[in-house]
Design a protein around this motif. Structure first.
Motif, short mmCIF file in Angstrom:
data_model
loop_
_atom_site.label_atom_id
_atom_site.label_comp_id
_atom_site.label_asym_id
_atom_site.label_seq_id
_atom_site.Cartn_x
_atom_site.Cartn_y
_atom_site.Cartn_z
N ALA A 51 0.96 -1.36 0.23
CA ALA A 51 -0.04 -0.08 0.47
C ALA A 51 0.79 0.95 0.02
O ALA A 51 2.09 1.34 0.09
CB ALA A 51 -0.67 0.02 1.05
N SER A 52 0.13 2.50 -0.31
CA SER A 52 0.94 3.68 -0.87
C SER A 52 0.43 4.09 0.28
O SER A 52 -0.62 4.59 0.18
CB SER A 52 0.67 4.15 -2.36
OG SER A 52 1.26 3.31 -2.89
N ILE A 53 1.62 5.03 0.71
CA ILE A 53 0.81 6.16 1.88
C ILE A 53 0.55 7.43 1.16
O ILE A 53 1.04 8.09 0.24
CB ILE A 53 2.27 6.86 2.55
CG1 ILE A 53 3.21 5.75 3.46
CG2 ILE A 53 1.76 8.11 3.63
CD1 ILE A 53 2.29 4.97 4.37
N PRO A 54 -0.71 7.89 1.42
CA PRO A 54 -1.45 8.76 0.64
C PRO A 54 -1.21 10.32 1.18
O PRO A 54 0.31 10.01 2.09
CB PRO A 54 -2.70 8.84 1.37
CG PRO A 54 -2.27 8.05 2.56
CD PRO A 54 -1.68 7.45 2.35
N GLY A 55 -1.22 11.20 0.40
CA GLY A 55 -0.32 12.84 0.70
C GLY A 55 -0.99 13.18 2.09
O GLY A 55 -1.97 12.76 2.57
N PRO A 56 -0.32 14.61 2.31
CA PRO A 56 -0.68 14.84 3.87
C PRO A 56 -1.85 15.18 4.06
O PRO A 56 -2.66 15.10 4.77
CB PRO A 56 0.19 16.49 3.31
CG PRO A 56 0.95 16.16 2.59
CD PRO A 56 0.53 15.72 0.84
N SER A 57 -2.67 15.88 2.37
CA SER A 57 -4.27 16.64 2.62
C SER A 57 -5.21 15.54 2.67
O SER A 57 -5.71 14.68 4.27
CB SER A 57 -5.08 17.02 1.56
OG SER A 57 -4.99 16.07 0.94
N MET A 58 -4.55 13.95 2.67
CA MET A 58 -5.10 12.89 2.83
C MET A 58 -5.17 11.99 4.09
O MET A 58 -6.33 11.80 5.10
CB MET A 58 -5.53 11.31 1.77
CG MET A 58 -5.97 10.39 1.53
SD MET A 58 -7.77 10.50 2.05
CE MET A 58 -8.20 11.23 0.10
N LEU A 59 -4.07 11.98 4.89
CA LEU A 59 -3.13 11.90 6.01
C LEU A 59 -3.94 12.50 6.89
O LEU A 59 -5.10 11.90 8.39
CB LEU A 59 -2.14 11.80 6.67
CG LEU A 59 -1.22 10.72 5.31
CD1 LEU A 59 0.46 11.14 5.99
CD2 LEU A 59 -1.61 9.85 5.76
N ALA A 60 -3.90 13.85 6.84
CA ALA A 60 -4.72 14.47 7.54
C ALA A 60 -6.23 14.62 8.31
O ALA A 60 -7.08 14.68 9.13
CB ALA A 60 -5.13 16.72 7.31
N LEU A 61 -6.87 14.40 6.42
CA LEU A 61 -8.75 13.86 6.47
C LEU A 61 -8.41 12.60 7.29
O LEU A 61 -9.77 12.83 9.08
CB LEU A 61 -8.91 14.14 5.57
CG LEU A 61 -10.39 13.67 5.21
CD1 LEU A 61 -11.25 14.83 5.99
CD2 LEU A 61 -11.01 13.59 4.29
N ALA A 62 -7.61 12.10 7.19
CA ALA A 62 -7.39 10.36 7.57
C ALA A 62 -7.49 10.47 9.11
O ALA A 62 -8.85 9.85 10.10
CB ALA A 62 -6.93 9.32 7.73
N ALA A 63 -6.80 11.23 10.00
CA ALA A 63 -6.21 11.41 11.13
C ALA A 63 -7.69 12.57 11.94
O ALA A 63 -7.81 11.84 13.10
CB ALA A 63 -5.64 12.62 11.48
N LEU A 64 -8.27 13.01 11.17
CA LEU A 64 -9.75 13.50 12.15
C LEU A 64 -10.25 13.29 11.67
O LEU A 64 -11.59 12.87 13.02
CB LEU A 64 -9.56 14.96 11.07
CG LEU A 64 -11.07 15.86 11.35
CD1 LEU A 64 -11.04 16.41 12.95
CD2 LEU A 64 -11.95 17.42 10.33
N VAL A 65 -11.07 12.46 11.21
CA VAL A 65 -12.39 11.25 10.94
C VAL A 65 -11.66 10.30 12.10
O VAL A 65 -12.91 10.42 13.30
CB VAL A 65 -12.38 10.37 9.11
CG1 VAL A 65 -13.18 9.32 10.45
CG2 VAL A 65 -12.55 11.58 8.29
N GLY A 66 -10.25 10.05 12.28
CA GLY A 66 -10.23 8.47 13.02
C GLY A 66 -10.77 9.13 14.89
O GLY A 66 -11.22 9.02 15.51
N LEU A 67 -9.84 10.31 14.72
CA LEU A 67 -10.12 11.24 16.24
C LEU A 67 -11.31 11.37 16.75
O LEU A 67 -11.63 11.09 18.16
CB LEU A 67 -9.56 12.39 15.41
CG LEU A 67 -9.76 13.48 17.32
CD1 LEU A 67 -9.47 13.07 18.70
CD2 LEU A 67 -8.83 14.52 17.00
N LEU A 68 -12.76 11.90 15.75
CA LEU A 68 -14.34 12.05 16.00
C LEU A 68 -14.12 10.27 16.05
O LEU A 68 -14.81 10.22 16.92
CB LEU A 68 -14.50 12.93 15.53
CG LEU A 68 -13.62 13.91 15.12
CD1 LEU A 68 -14.45 15.32 14.10
CD2 LEU A 68 -14.23 15.16 16.87
#
Length: 370
Positions: free
Chosen positions: A226-243
């Protein structure tokens, strides 16, 4: 109760008002449900552009890192630990098993399952988590479950089966639905294992689950290509995961402490309705008869769970433990100079034998037989 001989010192006055519900814990369970309900449509959108295994890891890792950062900032700014008990040595094996079941296996199954069902179907299928949690609590951990709870479980299971049935294959269930159901079983085991440590700090538990489970899943996904996505996707995943994972889990563990695994999961069963509503409104998915019948059956089951009342005379044996508490009927003890000021606070304390009658749930003080 027969078979118990108590002297005058053992027998106490009445407990909190009969029939009173632990309202903060009910609100916590419903809040956890609402936040987690957002995870299905949000993950459905993210899994379309991200590897399912990697996404499962990113959601947990984002939640764990964010919660750990919050706790670190809290310590730096205020210089003290909040009024919660830290995990003890005997609780780490329970946490490890819970992380493996609910933090490693279940999220991966859910991500793969969501790629084969609609967001609204996946959301409503998550009601099976509550059913499986109650069954495991009842059969394996001997938590009290009466006929009303069993009837509610049957209604929710019937609704899930209506939703999972594939009209194009009359004698078979949808493969995606089976995978989502397997994820629910993983979380059911996780819920019951977490109940064993729910007296400890919910934020510490959620942060460790996120960091460890997320790190393992991300590592496996990258190893598999699997390829690590870009910063924007990482930030979105982190926000979704946090909430939807992090804050939701903190609230869920807090509710487990007061309500027990089966009852907390009953309230948590409202989560799929939030996800289904978003699936219909945001993703323009059709409102089918099948979806309506399943929702009606699940609502009946949920009502049977949340309208339950359990009251009888019961005995508390002598007990010594540590958790966040106020000085109520179950906490009438003295303090020495080392006890933290204010309430709620956490310190090791002893409970005397106590016989009384009041409405209660299988919380950390009411895990008696029936």
């Amino acid at each position: 109760m027969q078979g118990h001989s108590l002297n005058a010192e053992d027998r106490r006055m009445n407990a909190p008002r009969a029939g009173a519900r632990p309202r903060p814990s009910v609100v916590a369970a419903l809040g956890a449900a609402a936040l987690f309900g957002l995870s299905v449509p949000a993950s459905k959108a993210l899994v379309a552009v991200t590897d399912p295994w990697l996404l499962a890891g990113l959601l947990y890792l984002g939640s764990g890192a964010s919660l750990a950062a919050y706790r670190l900032a809290q310590y730096v700014l205020f210089g003290s630990h909040p009024g919660e008990a830290r995990l003890g040595r005997r609780e780490w094996p329970w946490l490890a098993a819970a992380i493996f079941s609910g933090g490693v296996i279940a999220p991966v199954l859910l991500m793969f399952g969501l790629s084969r069902v609609t967001a609204s179907e996946g959301a409503l299928l998550l009601n099976l988590e509550g059913v499986f949690t109650a069954v495991v609590a009842w059969i394996v951990f001997h938590e009290h479950v009466d006929r009303r709870i069993a009837g509610g479980m049957a209604a929710i299971a019937a609704g899930a089966m209506v939703l999972a049935w594939n009209p194009a294959e009359p004698v078979r269930l949808s493969g995606g639905a089976v995978v989502v159901a397997a994820a629910c079983l993983g979380w059911a085991v996780d819920n019951n294992l977490t109940r064993k440590i729910s007296a400890s700090d919910p934020l510490q538990i959620a942060a460790l689950k996120g960091l460890l489970a997320g790190g393992v899943n991300v590592g496996i996904a990258v190893t598999l290509g699997a390829s690590i996505p870009g910063p924007s996707m990482l930030a979105l995943a982190a926000l979704v995961g946090l909430l939807t994972y992090g804050v939701s889990l903190v609230l869920f563990v807090r509710a487990l402490r007061d309500l027990g695994a089966g009852r907390t999961s009953a309230y948590f069963s409202t989560a799929p309705f939030v996800g289904a509503l978003i699936g219909v409104l945001v993703f323009r998915e059709p409102v089918s008869v099948r979806l309506g019948v399943a929702a009606a059956l699940m609502m009946i089951g949920l009502w049977m769970h949340i309208s339950e009342r359990h009251e009888h005379e019961h005995l508390h044996d002598a007990l010594e433990h540590e958790h966040s508490h106020r000085h109520d009927e179950h906490h009438r003890h003295d303090h020495d100079a080392s006890a933290p000021p204010g309430e709620p606070h956490s310190h090791r304390h002893a409970h005397e034998r106590l016989l009384h009658t009041h409405s209660h749930y299988p919380d950390i003080h009411h895990r008696h037989g029936h």
